[in-house]
Design a protein around this motif. Structure first.
Motif, short mmCIF file in Angstrom:
data_model
loop_
_atom_site.label_atom_id
_atom_site.label_comp_id
_atom_site.label_asym_id
_atom_site.label_seq_id
_atom_site.Cartn_x
_atom_site.Cartn_y
_atom_site.Cartn_z
N TRP A 196 46.12 35.53 36.92
CA TRP A 196 47.16 35.43 37.94
C TRP A 196 48.57 35.61 37.38
CZ3 TRP A 196 50.62 31.22 37.50
CH2 TRP A 196 50.27 30.25 36.56
N LEU A 197 48.71 35.61 36.05
CA LEU A 197 50.04 35.65 35.44
C LEU A 197 50.72 37.02 35.51
CD1 LEU A 197 49.53 33.27 32.41
CD2 LEU A 197 51.03 32.91 34.37
N PRO A 198 50.02 38.16 35.34
CA PRO A 198 50.74 39.44 35.45
C PRO A 198 51.45 39.61 36.79
CG PRO A 198 48.63 39.79 34.41
CD PRO A 198 48.63 38.36 34.88
N GLY A 199 50.78 39.24 37.88
CA GLY A 199 51.42 39.34 39.19
C GLY A 199 52.62 38.41 39.31
N LEU A 200 52.48 37.21 38.74
CA LEU A 200 53.60 36.26 38.77
C LEU A 200 54.79 36.81 38.00
CD1 LEU A 200 54.66 33.35 39.42
CD2 LEU A 200 53.75 32.69 37.19
N LEU A 201 54.55 37.35 36.81
CA LEU A 201 55.65 37.89 36.01
C LEU A 201 56.29 39.10 36.69
CD1 LEU A 201 53.99 37.62 32.48
CD2 LEU A 201 55.81 36.18 33.40
N ALA A 202 55.47 39.94 37.31
CA ALA A 202 56.01 41.10 38.02
C ALA A 202 56.88 40.66 39.19
CB ALA A 202 54.87 42.00 38.50
N SER A 203 56.50 39.57 39.84
CA SER A 203 57.25 39.10 41.01
C SER A 203 58.64 38.58 40.64
CB SER A 203 56.47 38.00 41.73
OG SER A 203 56.47 36.79 40.98
N LEU A 204 58.86 38.28 39.35
CA LEU A 204 60.19 37.84 38.93
C LEU A 204 61.21 38.97 39.06
CD1 LEU A 204 59.30 35.84 35.68
CD2 LEU A 204 59.74 34.92 37.97
N ASP A 205 60.72 40.23 38.98
CA ASP A 205 61.59 41.41 39.08
C ASP A 205 62.69 41.38 38.02
OD1 ASP A 205 62.35 43.86 40.11
OD2 ASP A 205 63.71 43.00 41.60
N ARG A 206 62.31 40.97 36.79
CA ARG A 206 63.24 40.89 35.67
C ARG A 206 62.54 41.40 34.41
NH1 ARG A 206 67.74 38.05 36.51
NH2 ARG A 206 67.91 36.95 38.52
N PRO A 207 63.31 41.94 33.45
CA PRO A 207 62.69 42.33 32.18
C PRO A 207 62.05 41.12 31.51
CG PRO A 207 64.91 43.23 32.37
CD PRO A 207 64.75 42.25 33.50
N PHE A 208 60.88 41.32 30.93
CA PHE A 208 60.22 40.24 30.20
C PHE A 208 59.44 40.79 29.03
CE2 PHE A 208 57.07 41.44 33.42
CZ PHE A 208 55.89 41.48 32.69
N ASP A 222 47.24 46.59 32.37
CA ASP A 222 46.26 46.97 33.39
C ASP A 222 46.88 46.95 34.78
OD1 ASP A 222 44.36 47.29 31.45
OD2 ASP A 222 43.38 45.35 31.79
N LEU A 223 47.66 45.89 35.07
CA LEU A 223 48.31 45.80 36.38
C LEU A 223 49.31 46.94 36.56
CD1 LEU A 223 48.96 44.36 39.05
CD2 LEU A 223 50.61 42.95 37.79
N ALA A 224 50.08 47.24 35.51
CA ALA A 224 51.04 48.34 35.61
C ALA A 224 50.33 49.66 35.90
CB ALA A 224 51.85 48.43 34.31
N GLY A 225 49.20 49.87 35.24
CA GLY A 225 48.44 51.10 35.48
C GLY A 225 47.94 51.19 36.91
N ARG A 226 47.43 50.08 37.43
CA ARG A 226 46.93 50.10 38.82
C ARG A 226 48.05 50.34 39.81
NH1 ARG A 226 44.16 45.54 36.92
NH2 ARG A 226 45.38 44.13 38.25
N LEU A 227 49.22 49.76 39.54
CA LEU A 227 50.37 49.98 40.43
C LEU A 227 50.82 51.43 40.40
CD1 LEU A 227 52.45 46.73 39.72
CD2 LEU A 227 51.14 47.26 41.78
N MET A 228 50.83 52.05 39.20
CA MET A 228 51.19 53.46 39.10
C MET A 228 50.19 54.34 39.84
SD MET A 228 54.05 53.87 37.53
CE MET A 228 53.94 55.62 37.14
N ASP A 229 48.91 54.04 39.68
CA ASP A 229 47.89 54.81 40.40
C ASP A 229 48.07 54.69 41.90
OD1 ASP A 229 46.80 55.57 37.99
OD2 ASP A 229 45.19 54.06 38.02
N ALA A 230 48.38 53.48 42.36
CA ALA A 230 48.57 53.27 43.79
C ALA A 230 49.80 54.02 44.30
CB ALA A 230 48.70 51.77 44.09
N ALA A 231 50.87 54.03 43.47
CA ALA A 231 52.10 54.71 43.89
C ALA A 231 51.91 56.22 43.98
CB ALA A 231 53.23 54.37 42.91
N ARG A 232 51.06 56.79 43.10
CA ARG A 232 50.85 58.25 43.07
C ARG A 232 49.76 58.70 44.04
NH1 ARG A 232 50.54 58.04 36.57
NH2 ARG A 232 52.76 58.17 36.09
#
Length: 239
Positions: A196-208, A222-232
């Protein structure tokens, strides 16, 4: 307060004083209006709540029997705290010589002891409970550096989830300026699971920057890859 006033009017004077003891000793970790129903539903037995509240209000020692413990424990209770639908008592556990926090629904016996004590200076009861919950032992100890002030990050990560400390002596990992320049904070989180932590960190919308564990870095990637796939991706055709 309105409900308490109505109850107080119909109670005998002796019971009115006991209700006042509960209200005077109780602290909420957040505005009670949002959690009033869940807090009421998880209220402990009156035989436990009333002596605990009395001991807190008059700074008197308390003897409790705790589920899973052996024998009686003597406590200097600092405060009675309602948090996320549960009630806690926090104070000095003389049995181990350290501050402890106990869930009231796991206390099956409580009695006030003779004598008094002086509560120590420092954090209030609510802050003590939140810190105890955030630093409790869990399977994973997570450390992340997040760009932003401690106040900004605590607005997204409550004290029961994370311990946030602002760093000094620099404005970031690379020391460069720019639109994203600013302070960095070290965030520590204890967790049984990491998913659950990758989504929480992404929701901060800040560099980490993830310092540990390595497994969390993989989950973030993995989460970043899935988001990129979804965006494309192309949206599915409508039926």
């Amino acid at each position: 307060e309105t409900a308490a006033a109505k109850v107080r009017r119909v109670l005998p004077e002796r019971l009115r004083h006991r209700l006042d003891a509960v209200l005077d000793s109780l602290t909420f970790t957040s505005a009670p209006a949002g959690a009033a129903e869940s807090t009421a539903s998880a209220a402990p037995e009156a035989a436990v709540l009333l002596p605990v509240a009395d001991a807190v209000r008059h700074h008197r020692p308390l003897a409790i029997r705790y589920t899973g413990g052996s024998g009686e424990r003597t406590l200097y209770p600092y405060g009675l705290v309602a948090h996320a639908g549960r009630w806690y008592v926090t104070g000095r556990d003389l049995s181990v010589g350290a501050d402890r926090t106990f869930r009231l629904d796991r206390v099956h016996r409580a009695r006030v002891l003779p004598g008094t004590f002086e509560p120590p200076p420092g954090p209030g009861p609510a802050e003590r409970v939140l810190t105890a919950l955030a630093t409790a032992p869990y399977r994973h100890e997570v450390a992340v550096r997040v760009r932003g002030t401690a106040e900004e990050i605590r607005a997204r990560l409550p004290g029961s989830v994370a311990v946030v400390a602002e760093e000094t002596g620099g404005d970031g990992a690379s020391g460069s300026g720019g639109p994203d320049a600013g302070p960095w904070c070290r965030v520590e989180i204890r967790a049984e699971r990491l998913d659950w932590l990758p989504g929480l960190l992404a929701s901060l919308d800040r560099p980490f920057v993830v310092e540990r564990p390595d497994e969390l870095r993989g989950l973030v990637a993995d989460l970043a890859g899935r988001l990129m796939d979804a965006a494309r991706g192309t949206p599915p055709p409508h039926d």
